[in-house]
Design a protein around this motif. Structure first.
Motif, PDB file in Angstrom:
ATOM      1  N   GLY A  78      40.911  37.186  23.301  1.00 27.29           N
ATOM      2  CA  GLY A  78      40.364  35.925  23.781  1.00 27.29           C
ATOM      3  C   GLY A  78      40.787  35.610  25.210  1.00 27.29           C
ATOM      4  O   GLY A  78      41.682  36.236  25.771  1.00 27.29           O
ATOM      5  N   GLY A  79      40.136  34.631  25.787  1.00 28.39           N
ATOM      6  CA  GLY A  79      40.488  34.125  27.109  1.00 28.39           C
ATOM      7  C   GLY A  79      40.531  35.170  28.196  1.00 28.39           C
ATOM      8  O   GLY A  79      39.834  36.168  28.169  1.00 28.39           O
ATOM      9  N   MET A  85      41.106  42.743  30.348  1.00 29.27           N
ATOM     10  CA  MET A  85      41.174  44.077  29.729  1.00 29.27           C
ATOM     11  C   MET A  85      39.801  44.728  29.700  1.00 29.27           C
ATOM     12  O   MET A  85      39.684  45.935  29.918  1.00 29.27           O
ATOM     13  CB  MET A  85      41.787  44.006  28.333  1.00 29.27           C
ATOM     14  CG  MET A  85      43.304  43.889  28.408  1.00 29.27           C
ATOM     15  SD  MET A  85      44.157  44.280  26.888  1.00 29.27           S
ATOM     16  CE  MET A  85      44.015  46.061  26.815  1.00 29.27           C
ATOM     17  N   LYS A  86      38.765  43.934  29.447  1.00 30.67           N
ATOM     18  CA  LYS A  86      37.406  44.496  29.497  1.00 30.67           C
ATOM     19  C   LYS A  86      37.102  44.997  30.900  1.00 30.67           C
ATOM     20  O   LYS A  86      36.605  46.114  31.076  1.00 30.67           O
ATOM     21  CB  LYS A  86      36.375  43.447  29.093  1.00 30.67           C
ATOM     22  CG  LYS A  86      36.312  43.163  27.624  1.00 30.67           C
ATOM     23  CD  LYS A  86      35.237  42.112  27.353  1.00 30.67           C
ATOM     24  CE  LYS A  86      35.417  41.485  26.009  1.00 30.67           C
ATOM     25  NZ  LYS A  86      34.541  40.323  25.811  1.00 30.67           N
ATOM     26  N   TYR A  87      37.374  44.155  31.899  1.00 28.74           N
ATOM     27  CA  TYR A  87      37.106  44.553  33.286  1.00 28.74           C
ATOM     28  C   TYR A  87      37.842  45.838  33.653  1.00 28.74           C
ATOM     29  O   TYR A  87      37.273  46.754  34.230  1.00 28.74           O
ATOM     30  CB  TYR A  87      37.556  43.462  34.259  1.00 28.74           C
ATOM     31  CG  TYR A  87      36.725  42.201  34.304  1.00 28.74           C
ATOM     32  CD1 TYR A  87      35.419  42.153  33.836  1.00 28.74           C
ATOM     33  CD2 TYR A  87      37.260  41.035  34.846  1.00 28.74           C
ATOM     34  CE1 TYR A  87      34.669  40.986  33.884  1.00 28.74           C
ATOM     35  CE2 TYR A  87      36.517  39.864  34.915  1.00 28.74           C
ATOM     36  CZ  TYR A  87      35.227  39.839  34.435  1.00 28.74           C
ATOM     37  OH  TYR A  87      34.495  38.691  34.500  1.00 28.74           O
ATOM     38  N   GLN A 111      49.272  40.024  36.742  1.00 26.00           N
ATOM     39  CA  GLN A 111      50.059  39.238  35.777  1.00 26.00           C
ATOM     40  C   GLN A 111      49.280  39.070  34.470  1.00 26.00           C
ATOM     41  O   GLN A 111      49.833  39.253  33.383  1.00 26.00           O
ATOM     42  CB  GLN A 111      50.403  37.877  36.377  1.00 26.00           C
ATOM     43  CG  GLN A 111      51.281  37.026  35.506  1.00 26.00           C
ATOM     44  CD  GLN A 111      51.572  35.664  36.147  1.00 26.00           C
ATOM     45  OE1 GLN A 111      50.976  35.285  37.145  1.00 26.00           O
ATOM     46  NE2 GLN A 111      52.496  34.945  35.551  1.00 26.00           N
ATOM     47  N   VAL A 112      48.002  38.752  34.562  1.00 27.77           N
ATOM     48  CA  VAL A 112      47.176  38.565  33.361  1.00 27.77           C
ATOM     49  C   VAL A 112      47.065  39.866  32.579  1.00 27.77           C
ATOM     50  O   VAL A 112      47.201  39.876  31.356  1.00 27.77           O
ATOM     51  CB  VAL A 112      45.763  38.025  33.722  1.00 27.77           C
ATOM     52  CG1 VAL A 112      44.844  38.037  32.507  1.00 27.77           C
ATOM     53  CG2 VAL A 112      45.853  36.619  34.297  1.00 27.77           C
ATOM     54  N   PHE A 117      48.330  43.396  28.021  1.00 29.44           N
ATOM     55  CA  PHE A 117      48.839  44.650  27.461  1.00 29.44           C
ATOM     56  C   PHE A 117      49.878  44.384  26.379  1.00 29.44           C
ATOM     57  O   PHE A 117      49.876  45.035  25.329  1.00 29.44           O
ATOM     58  CB  PHE A 117      49.430  45.539  28.553  1.00 29.44           C
ATOM     59  CG  PHE A 117      48.422  46.286  29.386  1.00 29.44           C
ATOM     60  CD1 PHE A 117      47.071  46.300  29.075  1.00 29.44           C
ATOM     61  CD2 PHE A 117      48.836  46.985  30.509  1.00 29.44           C
ATOM     62  CE1 PHE A 117      46.151  46.994  29.843  1.00 29.44           C
ATOM     63  CE2 PHE A 117      47.930  47.690  31.280  1.00 29.44           C
ATOM     64  CZ  PHE A 117      46.588  47.698  30.954  1.00 29.44           C
ATOM     65  N   ILE A 118      50.772  43.443  26.619  1.00 27.06           N
ATOM     66  CA  ILE A 118      51.800  43.115  25.631  1.00 27.06           C
ATOM     67  C   ILE A 118      51.150  42.533  24.376  1.00 27.06           C
ATOM     68  O   ILE A 118      51.459  42.947  23.253  1.00 27.06           O
ATOM     69  CB  ILE A 118      52.849  42.153  26.220  1.00 27.06           C
ATOM     70  CG1 ILE A 118      53.660  42.882  27.288  1.00 27.06           C
ATOM     71  CG2 ILE A 118      53.761  41.589  25.131  1.00 27.06           C
ATOM     72  CD1 ILE A 118      54.510  41.985  28.158  1.00 27.06           C
TER      73      ILE A 118
END
Length: 134
Positions: A78-79, A85-87, A111-112, A117-118
Motif C-alpha cells: 500500500g501507499g 517498489m512498483k516503479y 528512504q521510501v 524493502f524492510i
C-alpha cells in the motif's frame, strides 16, 4: 516470561531484498518466460498435452507462482511503499524517472524504498526468508 523477537538488521535486510530483486527475480522471469509485470493467473494452468512429469513446465509454473506472490506482496504494501517498489522493481524506472513521476527527491525516494524493502521482507516471512536479524 515475555519472549521478544530478535532485532531486525535493517541494513542487511535491505541488501538481501535488493539482491533478491537484482538476482532472483530476473532468474524467475527467465524460467517463467514472462516478466513480473505480465504474470497473471490467466494461462498458468491452461497448458494442454503436457505430462505432469515435465520438469520444465513445473519449473515455469513454479516461477510464475513466485513472481505472482511477489507482485501481490508489493501490491499489499500500500501507499508509497507499494508505488515505489512498483516503479523501481517492476517497472525498472531510474531514480530520475521515479522522482519525476512521484514528485519526491531522490533522497526521499531512497528512504521510501528502504522502508518498503524492510516491510516487504517482513511480510514475505518464511516464504522468501529475506529478513536478517542481528
Amino acid at each position: 516470561m515475555v519472549m521478544t523477537l530478535p532485532e531486525i538488521d535493517e541494513k542487511e535486510t535491505i541488501a538481501t531484498v535488493r539482491q533478491y530483486f537484482d538476482v532472483r527475480i530476473p532468474r524467475l522471469e527467465n524460467i517463467a518466460r514472462a516478466s513480473i509485470k505480465s504474470v497473471t493467473m490467466d494461462g498458468v494452468h491452461s497448458q494442454h498435452g503436457v505430462g505432469s512429469d515435465d520438469n520444465g513446465m513445473v519449473a515455469r509454473i513454479d516461477a510464475k507462482n513466485e513472481l505472482r506472490s511477489v507482485a501481490e506482496l508489493i501490491e499489499g504494501l500500500g501507499g508509497n511503499e507499494s508505488k515505489f517498489m512498483k516503479y523501481r522493481c517492476i517497472d525498472k524506472f531510474t531514480w530520475d524517472q521515479i522522482s519525476e513521476k512521484s514528485g519526491y527527491s531522490s533522497s526521499r525516494g531512497y528512504q521510501v524504498i528502504r522502508e518498503a524493502f524492510i516491510k516487504f521482507a517482513e511480510r514475505a516471512g518464511d516464504e522468501f526468508d529475506l529478513v536478517v536479524y542481528k
